[in-house]
Design a protein around this motif. Sequence first.
Motif, PDB file in Angstrom:
ATOM      1  N   THR A  15       0.796  -1.225   0.000  1.00  0.00           N
ATOM      2  CA  THR A  15       0.000   0.000   0.000  1.00  0.00           C
ATOM      3  C   THR A  15       0.831   1.279   0.000  1.00  0.00           C
ATOM      4  N   GLN A  22       2.655   6.230  -7.178  1.00  0.00           N
ATOM      5  CA  GLN A  22       1.595   6.982  -7.836  1.00  0.00           C
ATOM      6  C   GLN A  22       1.865   8.481  -7.719  1.00  0.00           C
ATOM      7  N   GLU A  28      -0.719   4.262 -12.446  1.00  0.00           N
ATOM      8  CA  GLU A  28      -1.993   3.710 -11.996  1.00  0.00           C
ATOM      9  C   GLU A  28      -1.758   2.248 -11.653  1.00  0.00           C
ATOM     10  N   TRP A  29      -2.532   1.726 -10.719  1.00  0.00           N
ATOM     11  CA  TRP A  29      -2.356   0.344 -10.271  1.00  0.00           C
ATOM     12  C   TRP A  29      -3.607  -0.479 -10.500  1.00  0.00           C
ATOM     13  N   GLY A  30      -3.414  -1.759 -10.768  1.00  0.00           N
ATOM     14  CA  GLY A  30      -4.510  -2.714 -10.721  1.00  0.00           C
ATOM     15  C   GLY A  30      -4.818  -2.979  -9.257  1.00  0.00           C
ATOM     16  N   ASP A  31      -5.758  -3.867  -9.004  1.00  0.00           N
ATOM     17  CA  ASP A  31      -6.071  -4.243  -7.626  1.00  0.00           C
ATOM     18  C   ASP A  31      -5.107  -5.332  -7.171  1.00  0.00           C
ATOM     19  N   PRO A  32      -4.537  -5.188  -5.966  1.00  0.00           N
ATOM     20  CA  PRO A  32      -3.650  -6.235  -5.458  1.00  0.00           C
ATOM     21  C   PRO A  32      -4.360  -7.578  -5.371  1.00  0.00           C
ATOM     22  N   VAL A  33      -3.592  -8.629  -5.575  1.00  0.00           N
ATOM     23  CA  VAL A  33      -4.105  -9.996  -5.535  1.00  0.00           C
ATOM     24  C   VAL A  33      -3.316 -10.769  -4.484  1.00  0.00           C
ATOM     25  N   ARG A  43       1.295 -11.208  -1.634  1.00  0.00           N
ATOM     26  CA  ARG A  43       0.420 -10.284  -2.359  1.00  0.00           C
ATOM     27  C   ARG A  43       1.220  -9.683  -3.503  1.00  0.00           C
ATOM     28  N   VAL A  45       0.903  -6.932  -7.156  1.00  0.00           N
ATOM     29  CA  VAL A  45       0.164  -5.936  -7.922  1.00  0.00           C
ATOM     30  C   VAL A  45       1.050  -5.460  -9.073  1.00  0.00           C
ATOM     31  N   ARG A 134      -6.061  -9.924 -16.721  1.00  0.00           N
ATOM     32  CA  ARG A 134      -6.136  -9.402 -15.354  1.00  0.00           C
ATOM     33  C   ARG A 134      -5.577  -7.999 -15.235  1.00  0.00           C
ATOM     34  N   TRP A 135      -4.398  -7.746 -15.811  1.00  0.00           N
ATOM     35  CA  TRP A 135      -3.658  -6.518 -15.529  1.00  0.00           C
ATOM     36  C   TRP A 135      -3.712  -5.467 -16.619  1.00  0.00           C
TER      37      TRP A 135
END
Length: 151
Positions: A15, A22, A28-33, A43, A45, A134-135
């Motif tokens: 995070t 950023q 810009e980021w995708g959602d962490p997985v 985790r 991203v 996904r990304w």
Amino acid sequence: MTAFYHVCFVVPDLTPTMHDLQRAAGVEWGDPVSDRLGEWDYRIVFTAGGPPFIELIEGPSDSPWDASEGARFDHIGFWTSDVRHGSRRLEAEGMPVDFSGCPYGRPFAYHRMDSIGARIELVDVGRQAGFLHRWHPSGEPMPAIGEEPGN
């Protein structure tokens, strides 16, 4: 044959790193997985802006993504048409396997490249479509598979 597609940093916490990059670079980021490989929960991203991607991994101590001593540049990632062949070639060039996901059913391998103080990751190109879905679902195509790194 390979094609460059990302750089990766191993970090203690996704995070704040996502926020810092950023603010600093406007990424810009995708959602962490969250995922698991062997005994390790981790985790991950990726940036959402397209190739080349920036990857962040947060992993536990004693994992391939251990950041207990602080964040670090970890690897440069390449798609490859044949992980085993690419790994043999890198080993022959003096870049030994540091970790392989192949025994865990994941077609990738990290090789130590001491001259840059980091690793080279080879990932089977068969995973590319799922990765892009996904990304990078609406982006431009990835570069074609080309020469192996170092050639």
